[in-house]
Design a protein around this motif. Sequence first.
Motif, mmCIF file in Angstrom:
data_model
loop_
_atom_site.group_PDB
_atom_site.id
_atom_site.type_symbol
_atom_site.label_atom_id
_atom_site.label_comp_id
_atom_site.label_asym_id
_atom_site.label_seq_id
_atom_site.Cartn_x
_atom_site.Cartn_y
_atom_site.Cartn_z
ATOM 1 N N TYR A 1 36.053 51.045 72.516
ATOM 2 C CA TYR A 1 35.507 52.308 72.044
ATOM 3 C C TYR A 1 34.140 52.136 71.381
ATOM 4 C CZ TYR A 1 34.754 56.362 69.091
ATOM 5 O OH TYR A 1 34.179 57.439 68.474
ATOM 6 N N GLN A 2 33.977 51.062 70.595
ATOM 7 C CA GLN A 2 32.721 50.880 69.851
ATOM 8 C C GLN A 2 31.525 50.771 70.780
ATOM 9 O OE1 GLN A 2 35.565 49.254 69.357
ATOM 10 N NE2 GLN A 2 35.829 48.579 67.228
ATOM 11 N N MET A 3 31.709 50.151 71.938
ATOM 12 C CA MET A 3 30.611 50.028 72.904
ATOM 13 C C MET A 3 30.212 51.410 73.439
ATOM 14 S SD MET A 3 29.851 46.700 73.333
ATOM 15 C CE MET A 3 29.432 46.247 75.001
ATOM 16 N N LEU A 4 31.183 52.190 73.821
ATOM 17 C CA LEU A 4 30.894 53.538 74.322
ATOM 18 C C LEU A 4 30.232 54.391 73.240
ATOM 19 C CD1 LEU A 4 34.228 54.268 76.232
ATOM 20 C CD2 LEU A 4 32.015 53.726 77.264
ATOM 21 N N HIS A 5 30.705 54.251 72.014
ATOM 22 C CA HIS A 5 30.143 55.037 70.909
ATOM 23 C C HIS A 5 28.664 54.714 70.713
ATOM 24 C CE1 HIS A 5 30.064 57.296 67.194
ATOM 25 N NE2 HIS A 5 29.543 56.252 66.573
ATOM 26 N N CYS A 6 28.299 53.445 70.796
ATOM 27 C CA CYS A 6 26.882 53.060 70.678
ATOM 28 C C CYS A 6 26.070 53.650 71.825
ATOM 29 C CB CYS A 6 26.748 51.538 70.676
ATOM 30 S SG CYS A 6 27.313 50.733 69.157
ATOM 31 N N GLY A 7 26.618 53.624 73.023
ATOM 32 C CA GLY A 7 25.902 54.122 74.196
ATOM 33 C C GLY A 7 25.664 55.616 74.168
ATOM 34 N N LYS A 8 26.554 56.369 73.564
ATOM 35 C CA LYS A 8 26.429 57.824 73.558
ATOM 36 C C LYS A 8 25.249 58.317 72.738
ATOM 37 C CE LYS A 8 30.310 60.146 73.046
ATOM 38 N NZ LYS A 8 31.671 60.481 72.546
ATOM 39 N N ARG B 1 33.030 43.817 67.849
ATOM 40 C CA ARG B 1 32.281 43.176 66.760
ATOM 41 C C ARG B 1 30.788 43.092 67.043
ATOM 42 N NH1 ARG B 1 36.500 39.360 67.181
ATOM 43 N NH2 ARG B 1 35.056 37.787 68.032
ATOM 44 N N ILE B 2 30.423 42.910 68.314
ATOM 45 C CA ILE B 2 29.005 42.705 68.639
ATOM 46 C C ILE B 2 28.359 43.949 69.246
ATOM 47 C CG2 ILE B 2 29.362 40.232 69.006
ATOM 48 C CD1 ILE B 2 29.160 40.786 72.040
ATOM 49 N N ALA B 3 29.061 45.082 69.240
ATOM 50 C CA ALA B 3 28.552 46.289 69.906
ATOM 51 C C ALA B 3 27.161 46.679 69.412
ATOM 52 C CB ALA B 3 29.528 47.446 69.714
ATOM 53 N N GLY B 4 26.936 46.571 68.108
ATOM 54 C CA GLY B 4 25.647 46.978 67.551
ATOM 55 C C GLY B 4 24.493 46.095 67.980
ATOM 56 N N TRP B 5 24.787 44.845 68.338
ATOM 57 C CA TRP B 5 23.752 43.906 68.760
ATOM 58 C C TRP B 5 23.677 43.749 70.272
ATOM 59 C CZ3 TRP B 5 20.159 42.082 65.605
ATOM 60 C CH2 TRP B 5 20.410 42.079 64.230
ATOM 61 N N TYR B 6 24.580 44.382 70.985
ATOM 62 C CA TYR B 6 24.772 44.083 72.404
ATOM 63 C C TYR B 6 23.505 44.332 73.234
ATOM 64 C CZ TYR B 6 27.075 43.934 76.957
ATOM 65 O OH TYR B 6 27.438 43.618 78.253
ATOM 66 N N ASP B 7 22.901 45.486 73.083
ATOM 67 C CA ASP B 7 21.717 45.820 73.885
ATOM 68 C C ASP B 7 20.554 44.876 73.576
ATOM 69 O OD1 ASP B 7 22.968 47.869 75.187
ATOM 70 O OD2 ASP B 7 22.153 49.449 73.922
#
Length: 243
Positions: free
Chosen positions: A85-92, A19-25
Amino acid sequence: MSEVRQTEHGRKVAAMFGRIAGWYDFLNHFLSLGQDCYWRYRLARLVKPLKNGLILDLAAGTLDVSVELLRQYPDCRVLAMDFTYQMLHCGKRKKLDGKHEPVRGKHIAAVQADGKIIPLPDNCLDGATISFGIRNILPRAEVYKEILRTLKPGARFCILEFGSGKKRIWKGVYNFYLNKVLPFIGRIISGDSGAYTYLADTIKAFPDERSLGEELRKAGFSRVMFIPLLSGIVYIHVAEKAE
């Protein structure tokens, strides 16, 4: 994609980070006042893999540690592994030098997998890291067992993690920030107060630096040490697999 073992705890944690992957960084940088970049730099410096080695970045999230490892050890390969998966997808989508080469490719491979069942053969890793992730994996002993199995003799397992929130730091100012300010800011920016309340709760429940070191020794690691950062708010733990 390897087989991911779903447990109730694992599903909840994966859903929360998804849920927070987009805001994580952004929140990592904002809430730490940019100190998280220095912490990752220090973590990577301590891995010291062999030339042309393979490094596992467990709980890799959005790949910030993976990118830092490759910056410092450009001849190595990094396996970035995370349950979400969503975290890895953002990182790629990130670039290695900020402008040109994307992180995906032959030097960084992103894999969704469970840290308690690492899909690698014995004695294949020249180093392993986990950054702010060991709190989220239960039981920790299963992670230690898998890391010890997959490391080559003499290779290092380096952990970047918050210290125990039970200690009063800066005369209690940090504790107030952890319990009140951090969940509030997390809710305002990401819209998810639960994720940052969870963060505070897991920090408070986490063992202190000496207890964590004892866990690593009991798991079979040798030459265990820890380095405090920012008055003990954060620690880097280093544990080696015996020669």
